[in-house]
Design a protein around this motif. Sequence first.
Motif, PDB file in Angstrom:
ATOM      1  N   LEU A   1       0.839  -1.197   0.000  1.00 16.05           N
ATOM      2  CA  LEU A   1       0.000   0.000   0.000  1.00 16.05           C
ATOM      3  C   LEU A   1       0.877   1.251   0.000  1.00 16.05           C
ATOM      4  O   LEU A   1       0.650   2.185  -0.769  1.00 16.05           O
ATOM      5  N   LEU A   2       1.892   1.248   0.864  1.00 19.04           N
ATOM      6  CA  LEU A   2       2.811   2.381   0.973  1.00 19.04           C
ATOM      7  C   LEU A   2       3.399   2.761  -0.381  1.00 19.04           C
ATOM      8  O   LEU A   2       3.490   3.935  -0.742  1.00 19.04           O
ATOM      9  N   THR A   3       3.797   1.744  -1.154  1.00 19.03           N
ATOM     10  CA  THR A   3       4.495   1.994  -2.415  1.00 19.03           C
ATOM     11  C   THR A   3       3.544   2.088  -3.600  1.00 19.03           C
ATOM     12  O   THR A   3       3.987   2.291  -4.730  1.00 19.03           O
ATOM     13  N   GLY A   4       2.258   1.884  -3.358  1.00 20.18           N
ATOM     14  CA  GLY A   4       1.292   1.960  -4.448  1.00 20.18           C
ATOM     15  C   GLY A   4       1.224   0.698  -5.282  1.00 20.18           C
ATOM     16  O   GLY A   4       0.604   0.687  -6.348  1.00 20.18           O
ATOM     17  N   LEU A   5       1.847  -0.393  -4.808  1.00 21.67           N
ATOM     18  CA  LEU A   5       1.805  -1.644  -5.568  1.00 21.67           C
ATOM     19  C   LEU A   5       0.502  -2.404  -5.337  1.00 21.67           C
ATOM     20  O   LEU A   5       0.245  -3.418  -5.968  1.00 21.67           O
ATOM     21  N   LEU A   6      -0.316  -1.920  -4.402  1.00 16.76           N
ATOM     22  CA  LEU A   6      -1.641  -2.512  -4.174  1.00 16.76           C
ATOM     23  C   LEU A   6      -2.659  -1.375  -4.148  1.00 16.76           C
ATOM     24  O   LEU A   6      -2.463  -0.380  -3.448  1.00 16.76           O
TER      25      LEU A   6
ATOM     26  N   THR B   1      -8.047   6.408   4.285  1.00 12.31           N
ATOM     27  CA  THR B   1      -6.833   7.167   3.961  1.00 12.31           C
ATOM     28  C   THR B   1      -5.686   6.268   3.483  1.00 12.31           C
ATOM     29  O   THR B   1      -4.592   6.758   3.215  1.00 12.31           O
ATOM     30  N   ILE B   2      -5.921   4.957   3.375  1.00 15.33           N
ATOM     31  CA  ILE B   2      -4.815   4.083   2.977  1.00 15.33           C
ATOM     32  C   ILE B   2      -4.450   4.315   1.513  1.00 15.33           C
ATOM     33  O   ILE B   2      -5.255   4.815   0.725  1.00 15.33           O
ATOM     34  N   GLY B   3      -3.239   3.897   1.156  1.00 13.47           N
ATOM     35  CA  GLY B   3      -2.798   4.011  -0.232  1.00 13.47           C
ATOM     36  C   GLY B   3      -1.389   4.579  -0.318  1.00 13.47           C
ATOM     37  O   GLY B   3      -0.748   4.844   0.706  1.00 13.47           O
ATOM     38  N   ARG B   4      -0.937   4.735  -1.544  1.00 17.38           N
ATOM     39  CA  ARG B   4       0.428   5.201  -1.784  1.00 17.38           C
ATOM     40  C   ARG B   4       0.709   6.472  -0.972  1.00 17.38           C
ATOM     41  O   ARG B   4      -0.092   7.391  -0.940  1.00 17.38           O
ATOM     42  N   ASP B   5       1.886   6.451  -0.326  1.00 19.75           N
ATOM     43  CA  ASP B   5       2.206   7.510   0.628  1.00 19.75           C
ATOM     44  C   ASP B   5       3.600   8.059   0.300  1.00 19.75           C
ATOM     45  O   ASP B   5       4.611   7.612   0.856  1.00 19.75           O
ATOM     46  N   ASP B   6       3.626   9.010  -0.621  1.00 17.74           N
ATOM     47  CA  ASP B   6       4.917   9.541  -1.089  1.00 17.74           C
ATOM     48  C   ASP B   6       5.674  10.268   0.008  1.00 17.74           C
ATOM     49  O   ASP B   6       6.907  10.261   0.036  1.00 17.74           O
ATOM     50  N   GLU B   7       4.916  10.877   0.909  1.00 17.06           N
ATOM     51  CA  GLU B   7       5.550  11.623   1.990  1.00 17.06           C
ATOM     52  C   GLU B   7       6.391  10.677   2.864  1.00 17.06           C
ATOM     53  O   GLU B   7       7.544  10.972   3.178  1.00 17.06           O
ATOM     54  N   THR B   8       5.795   9.547   3.226  1.00 12.78           N
ATOM     55  CA  THR B   8       6.528   8.572   4.043  1.00 12.78           C
ATOM     56  C   THR B   8       7.668   7.934   3.246  1.00 12.78           C
ATOM     57  O   THR B   8       8.777   7.765   3.750  1.00 12.78           O
TER      58      THR B   8
END
Length: 390
Positions: free
Chosen positions: A130-135, A164-171
């Motif tokens: 989720l963090l990287t947007g791969l899901l 609010t889940i999903g790709r998180d460019d800030e992190t």
Amino acid sequence: MLEPLAHVGRDPATGGYVRDAWSPADLELREWFAGEAARRGLGLREDRNGNLWGWWGDPSPRRPGVVTGSHLDSVRQGGAYDGPLGVVSAFAALDLLKARGVTPAVPVGVACFTDEEGARFGVPCMGSRLLTGLLEPERALGLKDDDGDTLADVMTGAGRRPRTIGRDDETLAMIGTFVELHVEQGRGLVTEGRPVGVAGTIWPHGRWRFDFRGRADHAGTTRLADRDDPMLPFARMVPAARELAARHGVVATVGKVRVSPGNANAIPGLVSAWLDARGPDEAAVRALVADLTAEAPADVREESWTPVVAFDVALRDRLARVAGGDTPAPILATGAGHDAGILATAGVPSAMVFVRNPTGVSHSPDEHAEQADCEAGVVALANVLEDLCR
Ligand SMILES: [Zn+2]
């Protein structure tokens, strides 16, 4: 540090661990992480996807940190080391750096990724995907556990905000380099006679769900000729997977089956089986799944797929030199997926340190690592961090 974790999610009957994501056991482990971070004065953050970060120093996109860590969830009936060893070693390595008087030139972070094993919702490395947007968040939110609860339900139940889940460019921008220490899940280091090694590649791997449909009926009154029993084609699929795996030079496993309605005196109406397939060569894994899909009268759905991960070669070699002591640490390929692999796929320079597992057994209560090897892992990790955060 492993001691206070020893009882969390432990099944007293088997000695195995059941630490599903967002379960009471998982929440207790998260509390433990927060406590260890606080004890060291680390800045604690939980990102939108539930991943935990303890920061020594203040990272920013212009000053990303060196991050180490792993996960605290487990497979069902798992061992004590898969995941926790990496998190505990991360904290211990930080302690060692402080004891050495190291002042890092960049922030150093300890990470704990959410739902690495995918035991509850079927998708491994959920937090890092989720963090990287791969899901896709929409897909993740709709995933259901065995009780029919969705990820959205259980996150809400745990007081989180699933929308609010999903790709998180800030992190992501805070992670300059990621190093994951993990108990080895094979016997490569036993063969090498070394306590610590470094990951070369992670085999491509995936999970597929096979739904065999038939007609539920009475086990006593239905004539054999009148039956449409999905257990039979399912049963044929298991040895077929084994034979095809041998032919294609890969490994394939059916480790989870759900029979519906699941009565001893009823012909099933539906048998769902999960195939896990991996191997050194992506085309060979794909060929196995294609052959099996062609043979099995089932609806087949790919639940996850991770391409081959080749870790950054320069980083890998640097780690091998620093982690190995006098002789560079051996470089090992692995058939197990890890958050480090997901981050590497997303372009974050990543690497892994493995700690010897005397039996090679993992995803089982028998998983083990000797105390001395765990300590060697911490020293190796501290050396790596000291080198990277100069
Ligand atoms: Zn793991």
